[in-house]
Design an enzyme around this catalytic site. Structure first.
Site, PDB file in Angstrom:
ATOM      1  N   CYS A 147      -4.629   7.104   0.071  1.00 26.55           N
ATOM      2  CA  CYS A 147      -4.935   5.635  -0.251  1.00 26.55           C
ATOM      3  C   CYS A 147      -4.394   5.137  -1.835  1.00 26.55           C
ATOM      4  O   CYS A 147      -5.034   5.403  -2.588  1.00 26.55           O
ATOM      5  CB  CYS A 147      -6.288   5.404  -0.085  1.00 26.55           C
ATOM      6  N   CYS A 150      -6.823   2.504  -3.195  1.00 29.48           N
ATOM      7  CA  CYS A 150      -7.969   2.935  -3.700  1.00 29.48           C
ATOM      8  C   CYS A 150      -7.473   3.710  -5.043  1.00 29.48           C
ATOM      9  O   CYS A 150      -8.310   3.634  -5.978  1.00 29.48           O
ATOM     10  CB  CYS A 150      -8.534   3.929  -2.829  1.00 29.48           C
ATOM     11  N   ASP A 151      -6.430   4.519  -5.074  1.00 31.59           N
ATOM     12  CA  ASP A 151      -6.202   5.604  -6.354  1.00 31.59           C
ATOM     13  C   ASP A 151      -5.075   5.410  -7.066  1.00 31.59           C
ATOM     14  O   ASP A 151      -5.054   6.042  -8.027  1.00 31.59           O
ATOM     15  CB  ASP A 151      -6.413   6.927  -5.573  1.00 31.59           C
TER      16      ASP A 151
END
Ligand code: FAD
Length: 321
Positions: A147, A150-151
């Site tokens: 993701c 997300c990261d």
């Protein structure tokens, strides 16, 4: 309140107001809301995968309310305890069969026990496809990610790789150029499946390099990703690519096995819901989280969707009573 059906096997015949299947952010949020609405939810959390996808990650920095971020498993333990505080009955078991038609729904567990409910919330999530490499799980949250939203932030000024050739892979790669010094897209064929416009965006981006006819066959690193072992799909030669991150973008599969023969699905394979609601094609069956979402797939959107399902259940049951 629960309705007792007067028979000899009263315990098995309990008709719960609502059963939630799944214990990710969507399932636990639905449990918190339905518990606080006094609907005494039973949550089938899954046996080995309780807590959902965030159990596989380290820091979660984008879930609102945690200034310094929070570890994925800790966030999920908090949600579980919050649901239990209001009386949610959480059972760490897998639902293996469901009969969702009719006014009373039945759910069967692995041990053969059958559970009844007037409403069901399906929050079974979606599984990101994995490469299937031995070190992939071990280094998940330590350089291996599924993701970019997300990261990506963790990879400032670093060289990272994205595996895949569809729209989502190119989208992830393009997004990651905001942080990374260089993004290498690794694709096992000699052309992308992505749309022309997406491809052109990648070709035009000076930070993106594309390795065609290449597959990742190994991930090196003791505690975090240090390099990848690549194999040329034509010549079969192997080589090493030094990167600190690997984003796997080869698709995902909504977990619909339990319900796919009874509920309408979308072309993306997610459970079809009506507009912004959680209403499925069957009365009394509601769906929330990544299993309905081909696009956003975040903990906060899943949680929001779980709230929607809980409110929909409240309205549905109130209209029946
Ligand atoms: P899930 O979290 O997938 O939970 C589904 C649940 O259903 C599981 O508990 C499973 O056990 C259960 N289940 C499935 N079938 C059955 C069954 N038959 N019977 C009983 N139970 C069943 N999002 C962010 O916002 N921030 C991040 O930093 C972030 N990092 C991530 C890192 C990784 C490695 C991954 C994989 C995802 C990350 N995400 C992140 C995405 C986020 O985890 C998902 O969007 C979110 O978990 C979806 O929630 P959900 O409740 O819909 O499903």
């Amino acid at each position: 309140a629960q309705r007792e059906v007067p028979t000899a096997a009263a315990e098995d015949e309990t008709v719960h107001e609502v059963v939630v299947v799944g214990s990710g952010p969507a399932g636990y949020t639905a449990a918190i809301y339905t518990a606080r609405a006094n609907l005494k939810p039973v949550v089938f959390a899954g046996s080995v995968t309780a807590g959902g996808e965030l159990m596989n990650t380290t820091e979660v920095e984008n879930y609102p309310g945690f200034v310094e971020g929070i570890m994925g498993p800790e966030l999920m333990a908090n949600m579980q305890q919050q649901a239990e505080r209001f009386g949610a009955d959480i059972r760490y078991e897998d639902v293996v069969a469901a009969d969702l038609e009719g006014e009373i729904k039945t759910l069967t567990l692995e041990d053969g026990s059958v559970h009844r409910a007037r409403a069901v919330i399906v929050a079974t999530g979606s599984a990101y496809r994995e490469l299937g490499l031995p070190d992939e799980k071990r280094l998940s949250g330590h350089g291996v990610s599924w993701c970019a939203t997300c990261d990506g932030f963790f990879f400032k000024e670093q060289h990272i790789a994205v595996v895949g050739g569809g729209d989502s892979a190119i989208e992830e790669a393009t997004f990651l150029t905001k942080f990374a010094s260089k993004v290498t897209i690794i694709h096992r064929r000699e052309a992308f499946r992505a749309s022309e416009i997406m491809q052109q965006r990648a070709f035009d981006d000076p930070k993106i390099e594309i390795l065609w006819n290449s597959e990742v066959v190994g991930i090196n690193g003791a505690d975090k990703v240090e390099s990848l072992v690549l194999r040329d799909t034509v010549t079969k030669e192997t080589s090493e690519l030094a990167v600190t991150g690997l984003f796997v973008a080869i698709g995902s599969d909504p977990r619909t096995d339990l319900v796919k023969d009874q509920l309408e699905l979308t072309a993306d394979g997610t459970i079809a819901v009506d507009g912004r609601s959680s209403t499925t094609s069957l009365a009394g069956v509601f769906a929330a989280g990544d299993v309905v979402d081909p696009t956003y797939r975040q903990a906060i959107t899943a949680a929001g969707s779980g709230c929607v399902a809980a409110v929909d259940v409240e309205h549905y049951l109130a209209a029946l009573d």
